[in-house]
Design an enzyme around this catalytic site. Structure first.
Site, short mmCIF file in Angstrom:
data_model
loop_
_atom_site.label_atom_id
_atom_site.label_comp_id
_atom_site.label_asym_id
_atom_site.label_seq_id
_atom_site.Cartn_x
_atom_site.Cartn_y
_atom_site.Cartn_z
N ASP A 36 0.82 -1.22 0.00
CA ASP A 36 0.00 0.00 0.00
C ASP A 36 0.86 1.26 0.00
O ASP A 36 0.33 2.37 0.10
CB ASP A 36 -0.92 0.03 1.23
CG ASP A 36 -2.22 -0.72 0.98
OD1 ASP A 36 -2.32 -1.37 -0.08
OD2 ASP A 36 -3.12 -0.69 1.83
N ASP A 281 -12.40 36.09 -35.92
CA ASP A 281 -11.82 34.75 -35.92
C ASP A 281 -12.60 33.78 -35.05
O ASP A 281 -12.54 32.56 -35.25
CB ASP A 281 -10.37 34.81 -35.41
CG ASP A 281 -9.45 35.51 -36.39
OD1 ASP A 281 -9.83 35.61 -37.57
OD2 ASP A 281 -8.37 35.96 -35.98
N GLY A 416 -6.99 20.81 -35.40
CA GLY A 416 -7.88 20.02 -36.25
C GLY A 416 -8.10 20.69 -37.59
O GLY A 416 -8.13 20.04 -38.64
N LEU A 417 -8.24 22.02 -37.59
CA LEU A 417 -8.41 22.75 -38.84
C LEU A 417 -7.16 22.63 -39.70
O LEU A 417 -7.24 22.42 -40.91
CB LEU A 417 -8.71 24.22 -38.55
CG LEU A 417 -8.83 25.13 -39.77
CD1 LEU A 417 -9.99 24.68 -40.65
CD2 LEU A 417 -9.03 26.58 -39.34
#
Length: 522
Positions: A36, A281, A416-417
């Site tokens: 533990d 934007d 991602g873009l």
């Protein structure tokens, strides 16, 4: 109890260790078997602390169970006091040692140690880590605070407050305290005690000398703050300053309680988030679907920032700590979504796969889930891993925290873009996976410029979908599918396969793909 690979919270004694490790001149004797003691790794490897936590384990073994484990505990407690010379000793048992019923508190009281000894009753089989931290903090506050002390007359001095809740292994707690302390100083308010992080036992004694308390992390400090309010009449600032709007509300609440002009705090506003949200934007992010999961405080705050400050749409909201489920349910009702209260990461994964959000805000579990499903993700809540304890200052609270949230959350979507744009030109020889970086032409692959290299698809098929097992994709249809941005590609695949299955189509070609697109666009 059920077995699991991942868990959002550890047992309550881990919460106790978070409190003790954040404090100074304090030691924790934990009755625990060999095995533990893994908890050391939480602080030295994940949080990257320079020293190991101030915890002594009795580390009894199986052969000790036939002997007197109570004597083993008493010996360990005496040795810990002699070696570390703490001002305060806490004693308790791990989940395994709890079964022995050795009563660490009673045993420690017989030792006659010349320092306060606080026993911790932490029911490991019915409670978890955050509750353990809250209970430990409450017991230390109640055990040490001098109930005769009061805040001195306000004449000729600045208002004075305590900051309550930050612990070791907390998500950006160190940085939040630095940010909020600076904000309070700018408002002309003195910080009397920060606890438990960096506090000594003598600091706890003078908690009653403050005018009011600031509860940064309700999961840890709410119970103790209520006791301080009953005992000393200290009001608490309850607004958690995560996000731009909440930070301004926090400053106004502090101003009302402390009797100072909130304009002094509002003048510290250097956040770029409101300006960016008004810019042209920002339209790229408007309406992006986001799924949020974490501890209730951070999840509720994230939902507000996502909707009010970034223009996202919350499609899922949940938490793992049931003690704060009421707050989460109220927020979920406000955003019109079904609340998810669970500590089962598989249930969270199923909901993410079903909802197909464009961004996931969660813990390190959700980071793994989102990566497997090909969805962008940002971490907003514990439990977290080593990469979420940066060397730099990176708060979640205050005006600078709003900047950090903006950078962290927008980054996966912007990337991602960029990936989508690269995918659009992936057949151009300059963007071929076989080509080296443009600035390292002499290291480029010898593959010919006109050689077509088909990169691997990063779409993950969802095993629970039966439609995907009944249809196959032609190569040209797969190629066309890859031109769809990765953050919505999974949904496009699922819709197309569902469309094909309903019409008995076993092979999907380009025509099927566009027919499905037209069908779902209606």
């Amino acid at each position: 109890m059920k077995l699991t690979v991942w868990t959002y919270e550890g047992p309550p004694h881990v919460g106790a260790m978070r409190v003790v490790t954040g404090m100074r001149d304090t030691h924790f004797v934990l009755h625990a078997p060999q095995g533990d003691t893994y908890a050391d790794l939480l602080f030295t490897m994940i949080e990257r602390r320079k020293e190991r936590p101030p915890v002594t384990f009795t580390t009894f073994q199986s052969r000790d169970l036939g002997k007197d484990t109570a004597e083993l505990f008493k010996d360990s407690a005496k040795e810990a006091y002699e070696r570390f010379d703490p001002q305060l000793l806490l004693v308790g048992a791990s989940c395994t040692a709890e079964l022995l019923q050795d009563d660490p508190g009673g045993l420690a009281s017989t030792l006659g140690l010349p320092v306060p000894v606080i026993p911790l009753e932490l029911p490991s089989y019915s409670r978890k880590e955050n509750w353990g931290a809250s209970e430990t903090f409450y017991q230390v506050v109640r055990g040490l605070a001098d109930t005769e002390r009061r805040a001195p007359s306000k004449e000729g001095r600045k208002p004075r407050c305590n900051i309550l809740g930050p612990t070791a292994l907390g998500f950006r707690h160190r940085d939040d305290v630095k940010e909020i302390s600076g904000l309070l100083r700018a408002m002309g308010i003195d910080v009397s005690v920060v606890a438990p992080m960096s506090a000594t036992p003598s600091d706890f004694v003078r908690l009653g000398e403050a005018d009011f308390n600031i509860v940064l992390y309700p999961e840890i400090a709410e119970t103790a703050a209520k006791w301080l309010e009953r005992t000393f009449g200290q009001p608490s600032v309850k607004t958690v300053p995560i996000g731009y709007g909440a930070t301004t509300e926090f400053i106004k609440e502090v101003g009302d309680i402390a009797g100072v002009d909130p304009a002094l705090g509002l003048a510290q506003d250097e956040s770029r988030l409101p300006w960016w949200s008004r810019s042209i934007d920002s339209t790229y992010l408007t309406g992006k679907r986001v799924f949020i999961f974490g501890d209730a405080t951070h999840a509720v705050a994230a939902a507000r920032v996502a909707t009010e400050e970034l223009g996202f749409k919350v499609v899922g909201l949940g938490c793992y700590n049931r003690e704060f489920a009421r707050d989460l349910r109220a927020a979920a009702k406000e955003y019109g979504v079904e609340p998810l209260i669970t500590d089962d990461y598989l249930e969270v994964e199923r909901q993410i796969a079903e909802l197909q959000p464009e961004l996931v805000l969660g813990t390190q579990m959700e980071r793994h889930i989102a990566k497997r499903l090909g969805i962008g993700c940002a971490v907003i809540s514990a439990p977290v891993h080593v990469q979420d304890f940066p060397a730099r200052t990176s708060p979640q609270m205050g005006f600078e925290g709003a900047n950090v949230l903006f950078d962290t959350w927008v980054h996966p979507l912007v990337m991602g873009l960029e990936e989508h744009l690269l995918n659009m030109f992936r057949d151009d020889f300059e963007f071929s996976d076989s080509s080296g970086p443009s600035h390292l032409a002499n290291h480029a692959s010898p593959a010919s410029a006109d050689e077509h290299v088909q990169p691997a698809d990063n779409v993950v098929a969802f095993p629970e979908e039966t439609a995907g097992d009944q249809v196959t994709w032609e190569a040209d249809a797969e190629s066309e599918l890859r031109k769809i941005p990765f953050f919505v590609r999974g949904k496009a695949r699922r819709n197309t396969e569902s469309y094909a299955a309903e019409r008995g189509i076993s092979v999907i070609n380009i025509a099927t793909l566009y027919d499905a697109k037209a069908h779902f666009a209606r």
